[in-house]
Design an enzyme around this catalytic site. Structure first.
Site, PDB file in Angstrom:
ATOM      1  N   LYS A 125       0.821  -1.211   0.000  1.00  0.00           N
ATOM      2  CA  LYS A 125       0.000   0.000   0.000  1.00  0.00           C
ATOM      3  C   LYS A 125       0.859   1.267   0.000  1.00  0.00           C
ATOM      4  CE  LYS A 125      -0.278   0.254   4.870  1.00  0.00           C
ATOM      5  NZ  LYS A 125      -0.518   1.136   5.920  1.00  0.00           N
ATOM      6  N   THR A 126       2.009   1.238   0.650  1.00  0.00           N
ATOM      7  CA  THR A 126       2.873   2.420   0.631  1.00  0.00           C
ATOM      8  C   THR A 126       3.332   2.701  -0.794  1.00  0.00           C
ATOM      9  OG1 THR A 126       3.638   1.730   2.790  1.00  0.00           O
ATOM     10  CG2 THR A 126       4.827   3.521   1.759  1.00  0.00           C
ATOM     11  N   ASP A 168      -3.688   7.484   5.191  1.00  0.00           N
ATOM     12  CA  ASP A 168      -3.163   6.139   5.414  1.00  0.00           C
ATOM     13  C   ASP A 168      -3.660   5.626   6.774  1.00  0.00           C
ATOM     14  OD1 ASP A 168      -1.729   3.870   5.041  1.00  0.00           O
ATOM     15  OD2 ASP A 168       0.239   4.755   5.419  1.00  0.00           O
ATOM     16  N   GLU A 169      -3.619   4.334   6.989  1.00  0.00           N
ATOM     17  CA  GLU A 169      -4.041   3.710   8.266  1.00  0.00           C
ATOM     18  C   GLU A 169      -5.426   4.217   8.688  1.00  0.00           C
ATOM     19  OE1 GLU A 169      -2.224   1.354   9.354  1.00  0.00           O
ATOM     20  OE2 GLU A 169      -0.091   1.839   9.163  1.00  0.00           O
ATOM     21  N   GLN A 195      -6.196  -4.791  10.944  1.00  0.00           N
ATOM     22  CA  GLN A 195      -5.038  -4.209  11.628  1.00  0.00           C
ATOM     23  C   GLN A 195      -5.426  -3.035  12.521  1.00  0.00           C
ATOM     24  OE1 GLN A 195      -1.183  -4.035   9.495  1.00  0.00           O
ATOM     25  NE2 GLN A 195      -2.366  -4.602   7.702  1.00  0.00           N
ATOM     26  N   ARG A 220       4.333  -9.159  10.448  1.00  0.00           N
ATOM     27  CA  ARG A 220       5.568  -8.380  10.313  1.00  0.00           C
ATOM     28  C   ARG A 220       6.682  -9.235   9.737  1.00  0.00           C
ATOM     29  NH1 ARG A 220       3.504  -4.466   9.312  1.00  0.00           N
ATOM     30  NH2 ARG A 220       1.645  -5.731   9.475  1.00  0.00           N
TER      31      ARG A 220
END
Length: 721
Positions: free
Chosen positions: A32-33, A219-220, A250, A600
């Site tokens: 996504k980044t 974002d997030e 998340q 992660r």
DNA sequence: TACGTCTCACTTTTT
DNA sequence: GTGAGACGTA
């Protein structure tokens, strides 16, 4: 350069869908980044959008800086005018220009959580609320939630009329807000709250920014709260080019007021919204993804979805159970050493835990084993006493109306202005509706302050001397003057202990932070410096440039990735935390946290627990975490049998015991460099060098807490571990 | 006013 | 086990 090259179908679509609302549901590790950075670059390069018309919101400064760098990397030029920042920094920037419209002065200061606590205690004292009945932390939390929901004190009180307790809280809330205003101070929640208020009450200001930001990205998004949602929707109203990215699996900050409905209802809010799902994972092995899914599928409140990957199946998840937390740490250390001998670097590893208190044993073990490590979180640099003292001086210089900071420094270092004097001044100030500073400034007018008058005068003179130079000299120099003139520095020098020296080091570190700040382009003055450092977090300083293992909480790990991840303390009561097990929603949040932790890992994942654990001074025997039990057993491999337990010391501290030594005994010197020792006062350390002198030895020891210290072995009473 | 002793509480925390 | 804050005494 082709901006779409290397992107998959959905990613391309997300990059190219620039007009109208867009919701990107991006699973962990789905790039996504990459999408966001390419999208920004695409807007600028292909759509000829002026960078100044793009607003991109991230959750940390670190993420913002990375995104900026990556966009610049793609464009090959600097696009300075872009607003890529956190919610809070963007709002501070807006408020600095326009906050006078809602009755604050533009030189407002920002209160951190410690300041908030002090202020709330003041409020509670003032209206005689017993701290035992109303925990200041809980009150602050309630206020914070109210602000997140944009509920002002009077509405809060009306809403809770029937409930006595909430009515009291409402009163405290009202006073708290009043005092903040008197101090020309904003807390973190106010930064958002007042930006929204500014917009709602001043349509011209709102229009200014609505027009400016033609493209908005967040974002997030799963972790945004109601205030943040409102802010974004206000700004996006005009052009409606709003793109939000998130993953409901998340979401781990509901406890802080994040509102999951923001992402779940986005489609309802923006009817013509396009939804794109990124489900291909590029980060982890198939095994790791399967493990993550086998855990998260147990949550009832979620949209079912499944990530997939073309990556290899990879190694099984390693499961280990130690007898206690020491064995756990030793296992982690030995696995790291083992893998490093096979070509891994220290920076490839992350050790994750539920709470900061778990890091100590791991640290001790890493020191003993010589494993370089770095800790993210714990006591923040800016929360250290000496730093807060210096900053309080700077804040008073910046804004003498800041009474919280004034009260902190008025007798630090001691200058004979005690609590009696302060209380009197406070009372006069509240009667006159004036600031404490103004009262003590003219102390000779008040007979009750007569005795302290000369001391108060010289204090004010000092502050004003600083105020006079604040615009003449750089911040770094101002800090130098402050610590010199105020006596902070000489106080510490006089103390001449390891601790005091390390405090001096920290202050010097602050000066270099200021120097760095000054080196930034158009960095501004004291006001900007203070705002900037009050908005930094611990993770911002983390970089993987140096080769060391990183230790942090699962929360801090969000957004990061590592080849090898250890999740430690996989026990009921630890993770999930004992406070969450009784509540389904909280338990599900813990499970998402576990999902975040697992995802992660790129190549290898360890799930580690201990049969018994001593935490907060008491030992308990915990069951294996339900999350670990939820992982499909086909994916697990028992590392208790296969582990590389080799030369590593495996007992606990208790097993070895402490050998008593008496002071004048000739030291039996079976110490050597690299030994781990305990000193009664300085604690655990490692021997750096040994030098023979006459009938004794001079030992240089790096203590974990107290820093480097040179001791005579005869008197040091060292005990080997 | 300053310092020592006692008590208690103790998850996570992008800002 | 540890640190912060309250409280009491010199």
């Amino acid at each position: 350069m082709d901006l779409l090259k290397g992107l998959n179908k959905e990613q391309k679509e997300a990059v190219m869908h620039t007009e109208g609302p867009l919701l990107i549901l991006a699973g962990a590790g789905s790039g996504k980044t990459r999408v966001l950075t390419h999208r920004i670059a695409y807007l600028i390069k292909e759509k000829n959008v002026n960078p100044g018309r793009i607003l991109a919101i991230t959750f940390t400064n670190k993420a913002a800086n990375e995104m900026k760098e990556r966009v610049e990397g793609i464009l090959g030029e600097t696009a300075k005018d872009m607003w890529i920042s956190t919610f809070h920094s963007a709002c501070v920037r807006i408020l600095r220009r326009h906050i006078d419209r809602i009755g604050f002065k533009r030189n407002f200061v920002i209160y951190d959580s410690a300041d908030q606590k002090t202020l709330i205690q003041d409020c509670m004292k003032e209206i005689n609320v017993n701290e035992r009945l109303y925990d200041p932390k809980a009150v602050l939390n309630a206020i914070s939630r109210a602000k997140d929901e944009l509920i002002e004190p009077d509405r809060y009180m009306k809403m809770n009329e029937s409930d006595f307790r909430s009515r009291v809280m409402g009163e405290i809330y009202a006073l708290y807000q009043k005092k903040l205003r008197l101090n020309n101070a904003l807390d973190f929640d106010d930064i958002l709250f007042y930006t929204i208020k500014l917009f709602i009450e001043n349509n011209d200001v709102l229009q200014l920014f609505q027009n400016q930001f033609r493209y908005i990205m967040v974002d997030e998004y799963q972790d945004t709260n109601t205030a943040q949602y409102h802010l974004v929707s206000l700004l996006a109203q005009k052009h409606r080019n709003i793109c939000v990215v998130g993953d409901d699996d998340q979401s781990i900050y509901l406890f802080r007021g994040a509102n999951i409905r923001n992402i779940l209802d986005f489609e309802k809010e923006f009817k013509d919204c396009r939804v794109i799902k990124l489900e291909q994972n590029y980060r982890s092995t198939q095994t790791i993804l399967k493990a993550a899914y086998s855990v998260i599928r147990n949550n009832k409140e979620r949209k079912d979805k499944k990530l997939w990957t073309q990556n290899i199946e990879g190694e099984k998840i390693k499961s280990f159970e130690g007898d206690n937390e020491h064995a756990e740490a030793v296992f982690v250390a030995s696995e790291i050493k083992h893998l490093c001998s096979k070509g891994k670097n220290y920076r490839d590893f992350a050790v994750l835990y539920r709470m900061n208190a778990q890091s100590r044993v791991i640290e001790d073990t890493f020191i003993r084993e010589g494993i370089p490590y770095k800790i993210v979180g714990g006591l923040r640099f800016y929360d250290r006493k000496e730093i807060k003292d210096v900053l309080a001086y700077l804040r008073v210089i910046q804004n003498p109306g800041d009474t919280i900071s004034l009260k902190r420094i008025i007798n630090t270092p001691r200058r004979g202005i005690g609590s009696t004097t302060l209380e009197r001044a406070e009372e006069i100030a509240s009667i006159n509706e004036d600031s404490i500073y103004n009262v003590i400034r003219s102390s000779n007018l008040y007979p009750e302050l007569q005795r302290a008058s000369s001391k108060l005068d010289s204090f004010c003179n000092m502050i004003e001397e600083f105020t006079g130079m604040k615009d003449q000299i750089p911040v770094s120099e101002l800090i130098g003057r402050v610590i010199e003139v105020s006596g902070l520095l000489s106080e510490l020098e006089k103390e001449d202990t390891i601790e005091a020296n390390s405090r001096i080091e920290n202050i010097k570190e602050l000066i270099s932070v200021a120097l760095e700040f000054e080196a930034q382009e158009n960095s501004g003055g004291l006001e900007d410096f203070l705002a900037q450092i009050s908005l930094v977090s611990d993770i911002d300083g983390f970089s993987d440039k140096e080769d060391s293992v990183v230790l942090m909480t699962l929360h801090s790990a969000k957004g990061l990735e590592f080849p090898v991840v250890f999740i430690t303390g996989m026990e009921e009561g630890v993770f999930p935390s004992y406070r969450s097990v009784a509540y389904e929603t909280q338990l599900e949040e813990e499970r998402r946290l576990c999902y975040v932790g697992i995802t992660r890992a790129k190549e290898l994942l360890y799930l580690v627990n201990a049969k018994s654990r001593t935490l907060f001074g008491s030992t308990s025997f915990n069951l294996v975490s339900r999350f670990k039990e939820e992982v499909d057993s086909m994916l697990l491999e028992d590392a208790n049998r296969t582990s590389s337990k080799g030369s590593v010391f495996t007992g606990g501290f208790a097993a070895n015991g402490f050998i008593k030594q008496t002071k004048n005994e000739k030291p039996n010197f079976d110490f050597c460099e690299g030994d781990m020792v305990v000193h009664r006062k300085f604690g655990v350390g490692i021997i750096v060098s040994i030098e023979e002198v006459e009938d004794d030895f001079k030992v240089e020891i790096q203590f974990r807490k107290s820093g480097m210290k040179r001791l005579m072995a005869k008197y040091a009473n060292l005990v080997k571990l």
